[in-house]
Structures are given as C-alpha cells and as structure tokens.
Design a protein around this motif. Structure first.
Motif, short mmCIF file in Angstrom:
data_model
loop_
_atom_site.label_atom_id
_atom_site.label_comp_id
_atom_site.label_asym_id
_atom_site.label_seq_id
_atom_site.Cartn_x
_atom_site.Cartn_y
_atom_site.Cartn_z
N ALA A 123 6.72 -17.60 22.62
CA ALA A 123 6.96 -17.01 23.93
C ALA A 123 7.72 -15.69 23.84
O ALA A 123 7.57 -14.83 24.71
CB ALA A 123 7.74 -17.99 24.81
N THR A 124 8.53 -15.51 22.79
CA THR A 124 9.35 -14.29 22.68
C THR A 124 8.86 -13.32 21.62
O THR A 124 9.38 -12.20 21.53
CB THR A 124 10.80 -14.68 22.36
N GLY A 125 7.90 -13.75 20.81
CA GLY A 125 7.42 -12.87 19.74
C GLY A 125 8.36 -12.79 18.56
O GLY A 125 8.25 -11.86 17.74
N MET A 126 9.31 -13.70 18.46
CA MET A 126 10.25 -13.71 17.34
C MET A 126 9.87 -14.82 16.37
O MET A 126 9.00 -15.64 16.65
CB MET A 126 11.69 -13.92 17.86
N SER A 127 10.54 -14.84 15.23
CA SER A 127 10.23 -15.86 14.24
C SER A 127 10.93 -17.18 14.59
O SER A 127 11.93 -17.20 15.30
CB SER A 127 10.68 -15.41 12.84
N SER A 132 15.95 -20.53 15.61
CA SER A 132 16.85 -21.58 15.12
C SER A 132 18.26 -21.05 14.95
O SER A 132 19.25 -21.72 15.32
CB SER A 132 16.34 -22.15 13.80
N ARG A 133 18.38 -19.84 14.40
CA ARG A 133 19.71 -19.27 14.19
C ARG A 133 20.41 -18.98 15.51
O ARG A 133 21.62 -19.22 15.66
CB ARG A 133 19.59 -18.00 13.37
N ILE A 134 19.69 -18.46 16.47
CA ILE A 134 20.29 -18.17 17.78
C ILE A 134 20.75 -19.46 18.44
O ILE A 134 21.87 -19.55 18.97
CB ILE A 134 19.28 -17.42 18.68
#
Length: 369
Positions: A123-127, A132-134
């Motif tokens: 949904a955000t285009g991130m890995s 997980s880290r956030i």
C-alpha cells in the motif's frame, strides 16, 4: 548579589508552529515522546521558566532546557530524535508518519481486519523490512488484540470500596478470607512421559492426553498470613459451599469474626446458605462486583497453583489429583506468601474513569469517520 541562573534562549512561536505543536500534542496517533516534547515547547512559549515548566510537567529542569534549546536551534525538526551514526536514512519522516497514520486510522482495502507487513508494504510502496522496523520502533502490533470487560453491576463503586477497604484496613479481631472455587480441575494423564529439559531445549510433553475426570477445589486465602484452607468437592452446588463454610468455621479461631470475600455465584446466596449464616453471626459475606473477579486475591493464588503445580502434572485418577493438590497446599502453608494489595479504591476508580473516557473518545472519533 542574587544569582539569576543561566540565561534562557528566547522562544517565540509562529502561528504555523503553534498550530503544528498543538496538533501533534493532541493527536492520539502521535508518538507519546514527541507529544510530550510539544507540550514542553508550548509551555515555554507562554513565558514560563524552565523550573516552572519542569514542575508542571513532572520532569527535570535539564530536560526542559534541552528541548527548549533544540527547538530554538532547529525549530520543529529539533523535536525529533537526533540522527545517529551510520548509513544515511532512505526513509523520510513524512513516509514514517504516513505509515503510522495508515496503520492506526485506516483499514486494508482487502477483506482483512488488520494490516500485515506485506499488505502495508504494497500500500505504501516501501519494503516489508522497512514496515517491520517502523512498527517495532513505535510499538505497533496490528496482529494483536487485548480483551476487556466493564462491569455492569449497579453497585460497582460500593463493592469496590467495600472489598478494597477490607484489604487496606482489615477490621480488628477479625480474619479476612478470600473465598472462591476452582472448578473443573482435570485429572490429565499424558500419553507419553514428559521429556526432561536439556541445555537449549525446554521440557517437552505430548499435546494429547487422557482425561480421568474432574474435581473442584474450594479455597479460602487468609490475606494477613497467606495461608489457605482448601477442600476438594466433586461438585460445586450450594451444598458443597455450605460444607466448605463449616470447614472454615472449624479451622479458624472461634473468637474472631470472619469476613469472606466471594463472587456473585448463585450458590453463595441460596436460602439454605442465608439461613446458616444467620445462625453463625461471626460470618460476614462481601461480594465482588459482577465481572470483578480480579478483586478477589484468591484468584491470584489459583494462578500460582496452576503455574507451579497443575500445568505440568499428570494424574491417573481424580483421587490422585486431589491428593497431589492437597500436598501442595500443605507445602504452601508451611511457608506462606501473602499477596499485598496496594491500590486504593479511588485510584482504581480514577483509572477506570480514564479508560472509559478513552473508549468514549475512540467511539466518537470512529463515528465521525
């Protein structure tokens, strides 16, 4: 000559900064550390000294001085944690905030009830690793849910004050006993012996078992000494409860009044029980609120019994289970450990009021959306 102390950095807010700080400090989804720093800056902007702000917010004056200085030097960006050594960041603060807001305030477009790392990554285009880290950094666990229950007892406040009052200020020349039944204790025999613990390997037991019947344990915990009066019954009707009351009567000093803290189970209030209590005036029953078993300290003792005895035991019959549990109770009474109640009734009620306010705020916020 009077000391004036270290001069304070002048702090003046623009309209945009003030609006942003107020929004961050009030928003439920903002990290609590950031919200607290915003409140420090807002208080300093009113002209208060570092010492006055520290006293108002319950922190050290050095903490106020640090965040005042950080804001004067770096403005809004100064309230974020300072960058650490290592590779430069590839994820901006705006992206982190977007993930947090999406996690807390939106639902997945699919039929899922909560976000997964893979779903949020798409949904955000991130890995997935970044998500997980956030989540770990901000303590977000969408896959977990806690349960809660509010008592609907119309006499909730009176019963809380009554029971807590007995814990904190027991009557003179009296025993306070927490009474309850641990029903449906199962005599379980594993289909294979338990494998012992080894270095790096926990003890192991088979998942399947053979059940040889159940029993109920009636227990009365003396809050002053931690000693327990226990009696096994194969059922838990009012007849069994009356039998246990007679056991308590025989095993306590006759010159002392007995204050029994019980739950609202129907077997505790039958006409036969009331008649027996009327003929034994030293017995005084105090009832916990509906759905308020957490007020009964014997439940804490039942947890000890479960964790330290029942969870890993194997028994081939109900009689063997009862004998084993009775031996454990006798060992407990040889070196009893009383449980000390520390919270006052006002503290409990204030905490509950705050929780109800949070629930109401959440419900109102969700209805607005």
């Amino acid at each position: 000559m009077a000391r004036t102390g270290r001069p304070k950095a002048e702090l003046v807010l623009s309209d945009v900064e003030r609006e942003t700080l107020l929004r961050w400090s009030r928003r439920r989804t903002t990290a609590q550390a950031l919200a607290f720093r915003c409140r420090i800056v807002l208080a300093c902007a009113e002209g208060a000294t570092n010492k006055a702000v520290a006293a108002e917010l319950g922190v050290r004056a050095q903490t106020v001085a640090r965040w005042r200085g950080r804001f004067v030097r770096d403005r809004l960006e100064g309230l974020s944690d300072e960058p650490r050594t290592g590779a430069p960041r590839t994820i901006t603060d705006e992206q982190v905030e977007a993930v947090i807001v999406k996690t807390l305030e939106e639902k997945p477009a699919s039929d899922d009830t909560q976000w997964s790392t893979r779903g949020m990554a798409r949904a955000t285009g991130m890995s997935q690793t970044a998500i997980s880290r956030i989540w770990r950094a901000f303590g977000l666990k969408p896959h977990l849910v806690d349960t809660w229950k509010l008592s609907t007892d119309p006499q909730f406040i009176e019963k809380v004050r009554d029971v807590v009052g007995l814990y904190l200020a027991p009557p003179d020349k009296a025993l306070v006993l927490c009474v309850d039944e641990k029903s449906q204790m199962q005599a379980l025999d594993r289909t294979a012996p338990m494998l012992p613990m080894m270095p790096g390997v926990p003890g192991r037991q088979t998942h399947d078992y053979v059940r040889h019947g159940t029993t109920s344990l009636f227990a009365a915990l003396d809050i002053a000494t931690g000693k327990v009066i226990g009696q096994h019954q194969r059922r838990h009707r009012h007849q069994e409860f009356l039998r246990f009351l007679k056991t308590i009567d025989k095993n306590t000093p006759a010159e002392l009044d007995l204050h029994l803290i019980c739950d609202n189970y129907a077997t505790h209030k039958t006409p036969e029980i009331m008649k027996w209590l009327a003929s034994h005036p030293r017995f005084h029953l105090h009832f916990t609120p509906t759905s308020g078993s957490w007020l009964n300290l014997v439940e804490r003792w039942f947890a000890e019994l479960t964790n330290r005895k029942l969870r890993r035991s194997a028994h081939c019959s109900v009689t063997e289970l009862e004998t084993d549990v009775q031996a454990w109770i006798e060992a407990w009474n040889d070196d009893p450990k009383p449980f000390v109640w520390t919270r006052t009734a006002d503290e409990i009620l204030d905490s509950l009021a705050g929780y109800c306010t949070q629930i109401l705020t959440t419900r109102t916020s969700n209805s607005d959306h």
